[in-house]
Design a protein around this motif. Structure first.
Motif, PDB file in Angstrom:
ATOM      1  N   SER A 139     -77.303  80.824  42.885  1.00  0.00           N
ATOM      2  CA  SER A 139     -76.577  80.715  44.154  1.00  0.00           C
ATOM      3  C   SER A 139     -77.136  81.625  45.232  1.00  0.00           C
ATOM      4  O   SER A 139     -76.586  81.683  46.332  1.00  0.00           O
ATOM      5  CB  SER A 139     -75.095  81.043  43.931  1.00  0.00           C
ATOM      6  OG  SER A 139     -74.947  82.374  43.438  1.00  0.00           O
ATOM      7  N   ASN A 154     -72.032  77.470  50.248  1.00  0.00           N
ATOM      8  CA  ASN A 154     -71.250  76.334  49.779  1.00  0.00           C
ATOM      9  C   ASN A 154     -70.779  75.424  50.906  1.00  0.00           C
ATOM     10  O   ASN A 154     -70.599  74.221  50.711  1.00  0.00           O
ATOM     11  CB  ASN A 154     -70.042  76.816  48.973  1.00  0.00           C
ATOM     12  CG  ASN A 154     -70.420  77.303  47.589  1.00  0.00           C
ATOM     13  OD1 ASN A 154     -71.346  76.781  46.974  1.00  0.00           O
ATOM     14  ND2 ASN A 154     -69.706  78.302  47.105  1.00  0.00           N
ATOM     15  N   PHE A 195     -72.655  71.804  49.763  1.00  0.00           N
ATOM     16  CA  PHE A 195     -73.214  72.328  48.521  1.00  0.00           C
ATOM     17  C   PHE A 195     -72.133  72.588  47.478  1.00  0.00           C
ATOM     18  O   PHE A 195     -72.388  72.500  46.279  1.00  0.00           O
ATOM     19  CB  PHE A 195     -73.992  73.612  48.821  1.00  0.00           C
ATOM     20  CG  PHE A 195     -75.019  73.958  47.790  1.00  0.00           C
ATOM     21  CD1 PHE A 195     -76.153  73.176  47.617  1.00  0.00           C
ATOM     22  CD2 PHE A 195     -74.871  75.081  46.978  1.00  0.00           C
ATOM     23  CE1 PHE A 195     -77.112  73.487  46.676  1.00  0.00           C
ATOM     24  CE2 PHE A 195     -75.826  75.401  46.029  1.00  0.00           C
ATOM     25  CZ  PHE A 195     -76.944  74.604  45.879  1.00  0.00           C
ATOM     26  N   LYS A 225     -76.921  71.884  41.411  1.00  0.00           N
ATOM     27  CA  LYS A 225     -77.295  73.094  42.150  1.00  0.00           C
ATOM     28  C   LYS A 225     -78.534  73.740  41.529  1.00  0.00           C
ATOM     29  O   LYS A 225     -79.428  74.225  42.237  1.00  0.00           O
ATOM     30  CB  LYS A 225     -76.132  74.087  42.154  1.00  0.00           C
ATOM     31  CG  LYS A 225     -74.924  73.635  42.950  1.00  0.00           C
ATOM     32  CD  LYS A 225     -73.803  74.652  42.865  1.00  0.00           C
ATOM     33  CE  LYS A 225     -72.586  74.192  43.654  1.00  0.00           C
ATOM     34  NZ  LYS A 225     -71.460  75.164  43.552  1.00  0.00           N
TER      35      LYS A 225
END
Length: 340
Positions: A135, A140, A183, A191
């Motif tokens: 991440s 997001n 996302f 992802k």
């Protein structure tokens, strides 16, 4: 699972498909043709690398700590890595082996430059393509398209370069139907594919991967292995952390075994995996806990004796007993509060 000295260890992940076992055999056939890398320059160099963390957030500091060197080890702090030194040449594929909590991911973050060491140094020749945190950099609330543009820019790619590789990144990640999707609505596997596709598209001489290849379905793993093979054949350097023995044998020729934040063995990957398996079997013996408890009591007795000698002779504890390491010594007891 957090481990001690040397600590409990976890099992390798052997739940991969039979097709991957065939890949290992194919890799072994390819490895019969040895490549001489002795004349290639060092891509990664680390010397005396060390970093320490706090066990808890709250720590009482004195104003004098801001000026001058602290003595010994502050209460609540521990060395995640200490005295780590190695050199990796261009084109090498090196895997880091060890149980959880032994400093593997921390080492990768130090090499990637996302952490700053407290002692020692690490240098890289050229840039690095880090895939340490899936991440990392991705937001997001932004779409897949916007994330690729932003994260690619953070890694030094110009907009023209990103747009030129955009279709390739999307096709490899297999997210063509979700380009304009936020996302946060992507699955963890999707992802991972996007992050891996983007980072491996960077034109950097060194690629750092932390457990990413253990995520995803069989098809993605096969594509990821083929992408890594292409990078290695192009002369790039791979620095990998994985708990999968097959994966390490498939991709790496050299291994670094970490235990309690120190390098135990730096050798051929098969030798390193054998040593790690031997330690795992030994530490899994029912009598190992008793041996660890006995060794801990012996160290505690030696520390008390060394502290007494230090007070009487005016020397440091380490000088009183050279076999004791300074980072293993507890901080001096500041005294108990009255009425407690």
């Amino acid at each position: 699972m957090q481990s001690g000295i040397p600590g409990g260890v976890d099992e390798f992940d052997d739940d991969e498909s039979d097709d991957l076992a065939d890949d290992v055999e194919a890799r072994d056939v390819e490895s019969d043709v040895e490549v001489d890398l002795s004349d290639t320059p060092f891509t990664i160099e680390a010397h005396g690398l060390g970093i320490r963390f706090r066990r808890n957030r709250i720590r009482h500091r004195r104003f004098s700590d801001l000026f001058g060197k602290q003595r010994g080890k502050a209460r609540g702090e521990f060395w995640a890595l200490r005295n780590v030194s190695f050199q990796i040449r261009q084109g090498e594929s090196v895997g880091v082996v060890g149980a959880n909590g032994q400093g593997k991911s921390t080492l990768l973050r130090l090499v990637a430059g996302t952490l700053i060491p407290d002692e020692g140094w690490v240098s890289l020749r050229g840039g690095v393509a880090p895939l340490v945190n899936i991440s990392g950099g991705f937001k997001n609330d932004l779409t897949v398209r916007d994330n690729i543009l932003i994260v690619g820019g953070l890694h030094g790619m110009t907009r023209d370069v990103i747009e030129g590789k955009f279709d390739e990144i999307i096709d490899f990640a297999e997210v063509g139907d979700f380009i304009d999707t936020p996302f946060r609505h992507l699955s963890s596997g999707m992802k991972t594919r996007v992050a891996f596709s983007l980072v491996t598209s960077l034109d950097e001489p060194t690629v750092i991967i932390d457990e990413t290849l253990s995520v995803g379905d069989r098809g993605f793993k096969q594509k990821a292995y083929e992408r890594v093979d292409q990078m290695l054949s192009g002369g790039k350097t791979l620095f990998l952390v994985s708990h999968s023995e097959r994966q390490l044998q498939r991709l790496c020729t050299r291994g670094i075994y970490l235990r309690r934040g120190r390098v135990v063995l730096d050798a051929d990957i098969d030798d390193v995996l054998t040593r790690y398996a031997e330690d795992r079997a030994f530490e899994g013996h029912p009598g190992w806990k008793g041996e660890r408890k006995k060794a801990k009591q012996q160290r505690r007795t030696r520390r008390r004796a060394a502290r007494k000698l230090a007070r009487e002779g005016g020397a440091s504890i380490v000088d009183a007993d050279p076999d004791l390491e300074e980072d293993d010594m507890p901080a001096a007891n500041p005294g108990r509060r009255s009425g407690r």
